[in-house]
Design an enzyme around this catalytic site. Structure first.
Site, PDB file in Angstrom:
ATOM      1  N   HIS A 168      44.790  28.953  51.923  1.00 22.92           N
ATOM      2  CA  HIS A 168      43.970  28.990  50.708  1.00 22.92           C
ATOM      3  C   HIS A 168      42.538  28.693  51.118  1.00 22.92           C
ATOM      4  O   HIS A 168      42.271  27.660  51.733  1.00 22.92           O
ATOM      5  CB  HIS A 168      44.445  27.941  49.695  1.00 22.92           C
ATOM      6  CG  HIS A 168      43.522  27.768  48.524  1.00 22.92           C
ATOM      7  ND1 HIS A 168      43.418  28.702  47.508  1.00 22.92           N
ATOM      8  CD2 HIS A 168      42.636  26.779  48.210  1.00 22.92           C
ATOM      9  CE1 HIS A 168      42.531  28.288  46.622  1.00 22.92           C
ATOM     10  NE2 HIS A 168      42.031  27.131  47.023  1.00 22.92           N
ATOM     11  N   PHE A 169      41.613  29.605  50.823  1.00 19.29           N
ATOM     12  CA  PHE A 169      40.229  29.347  51.209  1.00 19.29           C
ATOM     13  C   PHE A 169      39.405  28.900  50.005  1.00 19.29           C
ATOM     14  O   PHE A 169      39.706  29.239  48.853  1.00 19.29           O
ATOM     15  CB  PHE A 169      39.591  30.558  51.902  1.00 19.29           C
ATOM     16  CG  PHE A 169      39.461  31.798  51.064  1.00 19.29           C
ATOM     17  CD1 PHE A 169      38.441  31.937  50.132  1.00 19.29           C
ATOM     18  CD2 PHE A 169      40.340  32.870  51.231  1.00 19.29           C
ATOM     19  CE1 PHE A 169      38.306  33.081  49.374  1.00 19.29           C
ATOM     20  CE2 PHE A 169      40.215  34.031  50.489  1.00 19.29           C
ATOM     21  CZ  PHE A 169      39.188  34.131  49.547  1.00 19.29           C
ATOM     22  N   THR A 170      38.392  28.109  50.296  1.00 14.37           N
ATOM     23  CA  THR A 170      37.516  27.581  49.255  1.00 14.37           C
ATOM     24  C   THR A 170      36.163  27.252  49.862  1.00 14.37           C
ATOM     25  O   THR A 170      36.034  27.143  51.087  1.00 14.37           O
ATOM     26  CB  THR A 170      38.136  26.316  48.613  1.00 14.37           C
ATOM     27  OG1 THR A 170      37.360  25.916  47.482  1.00 14.37           O
ATOM     28  CG2 THR A 170      38.196  25.165  49.602  1.00 14.37           C
ATOM     29  N   ARG A 209      39.153  35.885  37.507  1.00 13.37           N
ATOM     30  CA  ARG A 209      40.605  35.747  37.549  1.00 13.37           C
ATOM     31  C   ARG A 209      41.289  36.911  36.848  1.00 13.37           C
ATOM     32  O   ARG A 209      42.077  36.759  35.912  1.00 13.37           O
ATOM     33  CB  ARG A 209      41.051  34.418  36.946  1.00 13.37           C
ATOM     34  CG  ARG A 209      40.753  33.209  37.823  1.00 13.37           C
ATOM     35  CD  ARG A 209      41.219  33.383  39.268  1.00 13.37           C
ATOM     36  NE  ARG A 209      42.651  33.560  39.382  1.00 13.37           N
ATOM     37  CZ  ARG A 209      43.478  32.584  39.739  1.00 13.37           C
ATOM     38  NH1 ARG A 209      43.008  31.369  40.006  1.00 13.37           N
ATOM     39  NH2 ARG A 209      44.768  32.825  39.864  1.00 13.37           N
ATOM     40  N   GLU A 233      49.252  38.653  48.225  1.00 14.99           N
ATOM     41  CA  GLU A 233      48.987  37.305  47.722  1.00 14.99           C
ATOM     42  C   GLU A 233      50.242  36.554  47.299  1.00 14.99           C
ATOM     43  O   GLU A 233      51.230  37.141  46.846  1.00 14.99           O
ATOM     44  CB  GLU A 233      48.035  37.361  46.523  1.00 14.99           C
ATOM     45  CG  GLU A 233      46.619  37.776  46.898  1.00 14.99           C
ATOM     46  CD  GLU A 233      45.629  37.460  45.795  1.00 14.99           C
ATOM     47  OE1 GLU A 233      45.438  36.266  45.486  1.00 14.99           O
ATOM     48  OE2 GLU A 233      45.058  38.415  45.240  1.00 14.99           O
TER      49      GLU A 233
END
Length: 227
Positions: free
Chosen positions: A18-20, A54, A155
């Protein structure tokens, strides 16, 4: 044993990603969890979401990928927020695949407004079909690893929040970023006791190089950061 987790183990899947933005890392460490967009929007803290729209329709879920980050989307996210160019990739326990409410999409989940998102073992195995048609037709070759989905942008959507104990590492792009993150989080913010190990892996931030390596069955180099 959950059949999704059993299939993941059979394929040799070792982690989720998970990237942020790195600016969000301190908030994750302070709260002890990765929060989904819906929870963050309802809170009082300011936050900088990776995906404001989203379009997948699941703001109560956290977007993840299998084994390596979706660097194609990461590249687009970086371009949309030029003031924040430092990102991190969180390495998560693959057993999270068996969470009730986990969902899967064989390509980018925003495509078709989430129309390709589904749950269950059939949805999970669809990530590894011989051919997948997302924004283009992707096919598996003899060198394609069992643990890598057919489409680089496949995903996994996990129901949030995800407790920090499931984060096993934090990947950064180079030694300079590792030193900066380590100093900021340990010396300035005193979060050294909860900071997962830092890992340096430039290839995980290069969409072309990562895709070429993984599709050929090669794992890019990852070096532990030693302060």
């Amino acid at each position: 044993m959950n059949e999704i987790w059993a299939e993941a183990q059979r394929r040799g899947i070792t982690r989720l990603c998970h990237f942020t933005k790195s600016a969000n890392l301190a908030h994750i460490l302070a709260t002890g969890e990765i929060r989904d967009a819906l929870t963050l929007r309802a809170g009082t803290e300011g936050f900088r979401p990776t995906d404001r729209a989203r379009l997948d329709g699941y703001p109560d879920h956290i977007n993840c990928s299998i084994e390596y980050p979706n660097t194609w989307y990461l590249d687009r996210a970086r371009a949309e927020d030029p003031h924040f160019q430092d990102w991190v990739v969180l390495l998560l326990d693959p057993a999270l695949l068996s969470l009730p409410g986990a969902k899967f999409c064989p390509y980018n989940a925003a495509r078709g407004l989430g129309g390709g998102v589904s749950s269950g073992i059939a949805a999970f195995t669809d990530l590894f079909q011989a051919a997948v048609s997302g924004n283009a037709r992707r096919v598996r070759t003899v060198r394609h690893p069992d643990w890598w989905p057919t489409d680089d942008q496949a995903e996994v959507l996990l129901p949030g929040p995800i407790p920090l104990r499931h984060v096993h590492g934090v990947v950064v792009k180079d030694a300079a970023q590792a030193e900066l993150e380590h100093y900021r989080l340990t010396q300035h913010l005193d979060m050294g006791t909860v900071l997962p190990p830092l890992i340096i892996a430039p290839t995980l931030f290069d969409k072309y190089l990562l895709s070429q390596n993984v599709r050929a069955g090669h794992r890019p180099a990852e070096l532990p950061f030693i302060p």
